[in-house]
Design a protein around this motif. Structure first.
Motif, PDB file in Angstrom:
ATOM      1  N   ILE A   3       0.832  -1.200   0.000  1.00  0.00           N
ATOM      2  CA  ILE A   3       0.000   0.000   0.000  1.00  0.00           C
ATOM      3  C   ILE A   3       0.865   1.248   0.000  1.00  0.00           C
ATOM      4  N   ILE A   4       1.908   1.255   0.816  1.00  0.00           N
ATOM      5  CA  ILE A   4       2.819   2.404   0.886  1.00  0.00           C
ATOM      6  C   ILE A   4       3.481   2.646  -0.466  1.00  0.00           C
ATOM      7  N   ALA A   5       3.791   1.561  -1.171  1.00  0.00           N
ATOM      8  CA  ALA A   5       4.456   1.670  -2.474  1.00  0.00           C
ATOM      9  C   ALA A   5       3.506   2.061  -3.600  1.00  0.00           C
ATOM     10  N   GLY A   6       2.203   2.136  -3.324  1.00  0.00           N
ATOM     11  CA  GLY A   6       1.251   2.574  -4.337  1.00  0.00           C
ATOM     12  C   GLY A   6       0.541   1.457  -5.071  1.00  0.00           C
ATOM     13  N   ALA A   7       0.749   0.212  -4.656  1.00  0.00           N
ATOM     14  CA  ALA A   7       0.159  -0.909  -5.383  1.00  0.00           C
ATOM     15  C   ALA A   7      -1.367  -0.937  -5.303  1.00  0.00           C
ATOM     16  N   ALA A   8      -1.929  -0.280  -4.301  1.00  0.00           N
ATOM     17  CA  ALA A   8      -3.387  -0.275  -4.140  1.00  0.00           C
ATOM     18  C   ALA A   8      -4.023   1.050  -4.556  1.00  0.00           C
ATOM     19  N   ASP A   9      -3.254   1.922  -5.182  1.00  0.00           N
ATOM     20  CA  ASP A   9      -3.773   3.264  -5.479  1.00  0.00           C
ATOM     21  C   ASP A   9      -5.022   3.236  -6.347  1.00  0.00           C
ATOM     22  N   SER A  10      -5.079   2.343  -7.335  1.00  0.00           N
ATOM     23  CA  SER A  10      -6.250   2.314  -8.218  1.00  0.00           C
ATOM     24  C   SER A  10      -7.499   1.908  -7.446  1.00  0.00           C
ATOM     25  N   CYS A  11      -7.346   0.993  -6.520  1.00  0.00           N
ATOM     26  CA  CYS A  11      -8.478   0.572  -5.679  1.00  0.00           C
ATOM     27  C   CYS A  11      -8.920   1.725  -4.769  1.00  0.00           C
ATOM     28  N   ILE A  12      -7.952   2.393  -4.169  1.00  0.00           N
ATOM     29  CA  ILE A  12      -8.272   3.520  -3.280  1.00  0.00           C
ATOM     30  C   ILE A  12      -8.970   4.635  -4.060  1.00  0.00           C
ATOM     31  N   LYS A  13      -8.486   4.906  -5.265  1.00  0.00           N
ATOM     32  CA  LYS A  13      -9.117   5.946  -6.097  1.00  0.00           C
ATOM     33  C   LYS A  13     -10.535   5.563  -6.478  1.00  0.00           C
ATOM     34  N   SER A  14     -10.752   4.310  -6.832  1.00  0.00           N
ATOM     35  CA  SER A  14     -12.091   3.850  -7.190  1.00  0.00           C
ATOM     36  C   SER A  14     -13.046   4.019  -6.013  1.00  0.00           C
ATOM     37  N   PHE A  15     -12.583   3.642  -4.828  1.00  0.00           N
ATOM     38  CA  PHE A  15     -13.381   3.820  -3.615  1.00  0.00           C
ATOM     39  C   PHE A  15     -13.658   5.299  -3.377  1.00  0.00           C
ATOM     40  N   GLY A  16     -12.627   6.140  -3.503  1.00  0.00           N
ATOM     41  CA  GLY A  16     -12.795   7.566  -3.288  1.00  0.00           C
ATOM     42  C   GLY A  16     -13.763   8.189  -4.268  1.00  0.00           C
ATOM     43  N   ASN A  17     -13.705   7.790  -5.521  1.00  0.00           N
ATOM     44  CA  ASN A  17     -14.628   8.319  -6.524  1.00  0.00           C
ATOM     45  C   ASN A  17     -16.067   7.934  -6.210  1.00  0.00           C
ATOM     46  N   ALA A  18     -16.262   6.720  -5.702  1.00  0.00           N
ATOM     47  CA  ALA A  18     -17.610   6.278  -5.336  1.00  0.00           C
ATOM     48  C   ALA A  18     -18.152   7.103  -4.175  1.00  0.00           C
ATOM     49  N   ILE A  19     -17.303   7.389  -3.203  1.00  0.00           N
ATOM     50  CA  ILE A  19     -17.722   8.228  -2.077  1.00  0.00           C
ATOM     51  C   ILE A  19     -18.055   9.636  -2.563  1.00  0.00           C
ATOM     52  N   ALA A  20     -17.208  10.178  -3.416  1.00  0.00           N
ATOM     53  CA  ALA A  20     -17.393  11.548  -3.894  1.00  0.00           C
ATOM     54  C   ALA A  20     -18.673  11.712  -4.709  1.00  0.00           C
ATOM     55  N   SER A  21     -19.116  10.643  -5.361  1.00  0.00           N
ATOM     56  CA  SER A  21     -20.263  10.752  -6.260  1.00  0.00           C
ATOM     57  C   SER A  21     -21.612  10.532  -5.575  1.00  0.00           C
ATOM     58  N   GLN A  22     -21.610  10.105  -4.317  1.00  0.00           N
ATOM     59  CA  GLN A  22     -22.889   9.898  -3.639  1.00  0.00           C
ATOM     60  C   GLN A  22     -23.254  11.150  -2.842  1.00  0.00           C
ATOM     61  N   SER A  23     -24.490  11.214  -2.410  1.00  0.00           N
ATOM     62  CA  SER A  23     -24.999  12.481  -1.881  1.00  0.00           C
ATOM     63  C   SER A  23     -24.797  12.655  -0.382  1.00  0.00           C
ATOM     64  N   ALA A  24     -24.837  11.576   0.367  1.00  0.00           N
ATOM     65  CA  ALA A  24     -24.801  11.700   1.821  1.00  0.00           C
ATOM     66  C   ALA A  24     -23.375  11.801   2.337  1.00  0.00           C
ATOM     67  N   ARG A  25     -23.229  12.352   3.543  1.00  0.00           N
ATOM     68  CA  ARG A  25     -21.936  12.321   4.232  1.00  0.00           C
ATOM     69  C   ARG A  25     -21.806  11.004   4.963  1.00  0.00           C
ATOM     70  N   VAL A  26     -20.589  10.494   5.028  1.00  0.00           N
ATOM     71  CA  VAL A  26     -20.349   9.200   5.668  1.00  0.00           C
ATOM     72  C   VAL A  26     -19.085   9.260   6.515  1.00  0.00           C
ATOM     73  N   PHE A  27     -18.964   8.306   7.425  1.00  0.00           N
ATOM     74  CA  PHE A  27     -17.701   8.029   8.094  1.00  0.00           C
ATOM     75  C   PHE A  27     -16.988   6.938   7.305  1.00  0.00           C
ATOM     76  N   ILE A  28     -15.676   7.071   7.140  1.00  0.00           N
ATOM     77  CA  ILE A  28     -14.900   5.960   6.612  1.00  0.00           C
ATOM     78  C   ILE A  28     -13.810   5.618   7.622  1.00  0.00           C
ATOM     79  N   ARG A  29     -13.634   4.313   7.825  1.00  0.00           N
ATOM     80  CA  ARG A  29     -12.771   3.817   8.902  1.00  0.00           C
ATOM     81  C   ARG A  29     -11.752   2.849   8.275  1.00  0.00           C
ATOM     82  N   PRO A  30     -10.788   3.388   7.543  1.00  0.00           N
ATOM     83  CA  PRO A  30      -9.822   2.496   6.884  1.00  0.00           C
ATOM     84  C   PRO A  30      -8.945   1.763   7.902  1.00  0.00           C
ATOM     85  N   TYR A  31      -8.600   0.543   7.567  1.00  0.00           N
ATOM     86  CA  TYR A  31      -7.598  -0.232   8.324  1.00  0.00           C
ATOM     87  C   TYR A  31      -7.951  -0.352   9.811  1.00  0.00           C
TER      88      TYR A  31
END
Length: 198
Positions: A3-31
């Protein structure tokens, strides 16, 4: 390390885009419970435990990637170690992994009463563990000084209990209900930094 080396960046971006596109505010609790050692993200790719410095880097890298997606306009970040493994003096579980106030909106911790002879219940005993013992490492108030994530971050970050609960006691009917009643009383009296309980 991946993760530190960036191997999961595409997954993290996909998750972030999904959060950004929905209407409600949410808590996210990574790791969540990263300091316990039972999740893949608590380990390096060779199976060794991640260090405190790596845990901190992993969180910061993830948040930096999420910031590129706009997700954090819709989400609050919740840093959530396991309470029983928090600040117990070993190389992984002290406060060192905390990624910094600019990377965290809420702090959190998890712990359950499993009522077994092998489950952590503070430094004093195993078996049935009250909510107070769980969240103050056995030093339940008013006799002892409260401690733990909530105590350490009072006045600095709002605290939530991410996960908690208790098993039934087959030998004592009603003990689970009393555990819940005592939890409410203790939290109201001794946890002024507590703002949410799941």
């Amino acid at each position: 390390d991946q993760i530190i080396a960036g191997a999961a960046d595409s997954c993290i971006k996909s998750f972030g885009n999904a959060i950004a596109s929905q209407s409600a505010r949410v808590f996210i609790r990574p790791y969540w419970e990263f300091n316990g050692g039972w999740y893949n993200y608590s380990k390096n790719s060779d199976g060794t435990r991640a260090t405190a410095a790596q845990e901190k880097q992993m969180w910061q890298h993830t948040v930096d990637v999420l910031r590129t997606t706009g997700a954090l306009s819709k989400a609050s970040l919740v840093w959530c170690p396991h309470e029983g493994y928090y600040n117990n003096g070993d190389a992984w579980n002290n406060p060192t992994p905390y990624p910094g106030d600019s990377y965290v909106d809420w702090v959190c911790s998890d712990v359950y009463n499993h009522n077994t002879s092998t489950t952590w219940c503070g430094p004093f005993h195993t078996g049935w563990c009250t909510f107070a013992e769980n969240f103050t490492h056995g030093y339940f108030a008013p006799t002892y000084t409260p401690r733990g994530v909530e105590y350490d971050f009072r006045g600095r970050k709002p605290f939530m209990v991410g996960e908690t609960g208790t098993v039934e006691d087959p030998n004592t009917p009603g003990r689970k209900g009393q555990w819940m009643i005592d939890m409410e009383k203790y939290a109201k009296t001794y946890m002024p930094g507590l703002y949410a309980l799941n």
